[in-house]
Write an enzyme that holds these catalytic residues in place. Structure first.
Site, mmCIF file in Angstrom:
data_model
loop_
_atom_site.group_PDB
_atom_site.id
_atom_site.type_symbol
_atom_site.label_atom_id
_atom_site.label_comp_id
_atom_site.label_asym_id
_atom_site.label_seq_id
_atom_site.Cartn_x
_atom_site.Cartn_y
_atom_site.Cartn_z
ATOM 1 N N ASP A 190 -33.244 28.267 -6.999
ATOM 2 C CA ASP A 190 -31.862 28.152 -6.490
ATOM 3 C C ASP A 190 -31.425 26.700 -6.553
ATOM 4 O OD1 ASP A 190 -32.369 26.857 -3.607
ATOM 5 O OD2 ASP A 190 -33.944 28.332 -3.961
ATOM 6 N N GLU A 248 -46.369 35.825 -5.656
ATOM 7 C CA GLU A 248 -46.926 34.990 -6.728
ATOM 8 C C GLU A 248 -48.421 35.167 -6.880
ATOM 9 O OE1 GLU A 248 -44.799 30.946 -7.127
ATOM 10 O OE2 GLU A 248 -45.269 31.342 -5.047
HETATM 11 N N1 SAH Z 1 -37.952 35.282 1.560
HETATM 12 C C1 SAH Z 1 -39.194 34.600 1.804
HETATM 13 C C2 SAH Z 1 -38.942 33.328 2.547
HETATM 14 C C3 SAH Z 1 -38.652 32.217 1.638
HETATM 15 S S1 SAH Z 1 -38.631 30.668 2.441
HETATM 16 C C4 SAH Z 1 -40.102 35.496 2.605
HETATM 17 O O1 SAH Z 1 -39.653 36.468 3.114
HETATM 18 O O2 SAH Z 1 -41.290 35.200 2.669
HETATM 19 C C5 SAH Z 1 -38.463 29.640 1.098
HETATM 20 C C6 SAH Z 1 -39.653 29.374 0.239
HETATM 21 O O3 SAH Z 1 -39.214 28.917 -1.022
HETATM 22 C C7 SAH Z 1 -40.534 28.277 0.780
HETATM 23 O O4 SAH Z 1 -41.846 28.483 0.326
HETATM 24 C C8 SAH Z 1 -39.929 27.002 0.161
HETATM 25 O O5 SAH Z 1 -40.944 26.089 -0.174
HETATM 26 C C9 SAH Z 1 -39.233 27.506 -1.121
HETATM 27 N N2 SAH Z 1 -37.826 27.136 -1.343
HETATM 28 C C10 SAH Z 1 -37.074 27.708 -2.322
HETATM 29 N N3 SAH Z 1 -35.819 27.252 -2.301
HETATM 30 C C11 SAH Z 1 -35.741 26.367 -1.273
HETATM 31 C C12 SAH Z 1 -34.672 25.590 -0.717
HETATM 32 N N4 SAH Z 1 -33.437 25.666 -1.221
HETATM 33 N N5 SAH Z 1 -34.944 24.814 0.349
HETATM 34 C C13 SAH Z 1 -36.194 24.764 0.867
HETATM 35 N N6 SAH Z 1 -37.233 25.496 0.393
HETATM 36 C C14 SAH Z 1 -37.018 26.295 -0.664
#
Ligand code: SAH
Length: 249
Positions: free
Chosen positions: A211, A16
């Site tokens: 999601d 981002e």
């Molecule tokens: N694939 C990413 C990790 C993502 S962790 C990497 O490799 O860096 C998830 C991130 O998205 C966090 O910043 C969280 O705030 C947000 N997020 C998105 N969907 C979420 C969900 N279902 N539950 C909790 N956090 C979620």
């Protein structure tokens, strides 16, 4: 913000932030505590850009550094989140009104979710800055992503990636029953809200819904962040800064 202070743009994920660094004028990169901070100007507004890192502890550390070391005068946070509200769809954007830590529970000593020493569970965002962010979201989506909807309300944060149908149902129900009907769930926003409250710093935050926090939550996550959420975030932040620059004149 005091004159000379920087507006901090906090991104939850590296993808981002990428587009914003490309637009940064007079950019300078500073490393501190294993993190990278980018200083410069966007639309003539002095900014500091950084990635929060994932989870409440990492994000609060990052926010504290922004305040203590980079003289941030306000923080705007972008990221992705899972949907909790029934009306919230993947691709929509939620602008935070306030935040709560859904995994904080010091009951029966304190009410569930209440942060000890603060006497409350919810931490509100700054009304004017949030209004400016909301407008930037609405304008960006209307011109470039007309199918997406914008919501404003409570966001719940916790140190857990919620990805199960039963789990998300239970979380939604529990928060609703306890009088905290959250629209989205993520892992950082409430931590940054608390740091901003400690410092009396204006704070605004938005999350693109990646999601439904169900069994499919982890699928296509990286692709969504790269292809959709990062484009939203870049467009929205550039528009917000253009608006703030105009108002400052
Ligand atoms: N694939 C990413 C990790 C993502 S962790 C990497 O490799 O860096 C998830 C991130 O998205 C966090 O910043 C969280 O705030 C947000 N997020 C998105 N969907 C979420 C969900 N279902 N539950 C909790 N956090 C979620």
């Amino acid at each position: 913000m005091r004159p000379g202070q920087r507006l901090a743009i906090l991104s939850a994920l590296v993808d981002e932030q990428r587009g914003l660094i490309d637009h940064l004028q007079g950019s300078e990169r500073v490393e501190h505590a294993g993190r990278q901070f980018w200083l410069g100007q966007l639309h003539g507004v002095p900014v500091v850009l950084t990635v929060s890192r994932i989870g409440k502890v990492s994000a609060s550390m990052t926010a504290a550094i922004l305040v203590e070391r980079f003289d941030a005068g306000a923080i705007v946070f972008t990221g992705v989140a899972g949907a909790l509200g029934h009306e919230v769809q993947v691709g929509d954007v939620v602008v935070a009104q306030d935040f709560l830590q859904h995994d904080l529970d010091v009951s029966p000593l304190f009410a569930r979710y209440e942060v000890p020493a603060y006497g409350r569970a919810r931490f509100a965002c700054h009304p004017q800055l949030s209004q400016a962010l909301l407008q930037a979201v609405q304008q960006t989506l209307a011109s470039d992503f007309a199918q997406a909807r914008v919501h404003q309300g409570l966001i719940a944060s916790g140190d857990r990636f919620v990805n199960g149908h039963a789990e998300v149902q239970a979380l939604r129900q529990r928060l609703q029953q306890d009088g905290h009907p959250a629209l989205a769930v993520e892992m950082e926003g409430a931590a940054v809200a608390q740091v901003c409250a400690d410092h009396g710093l204006p704070y605004a935050a938005m999350r693109t819904i990646s999601d439904r926090a169900d069994d499919h939550a982890h699928r296509d996550f990286a692709l969504f962040v790269r292809e959709v959420a990062s484009r939203y975030a870049q467009g929205i932040i550039m528009r917000l800064l253009a608006d703030l620059a105009l108002r400052g004149r």
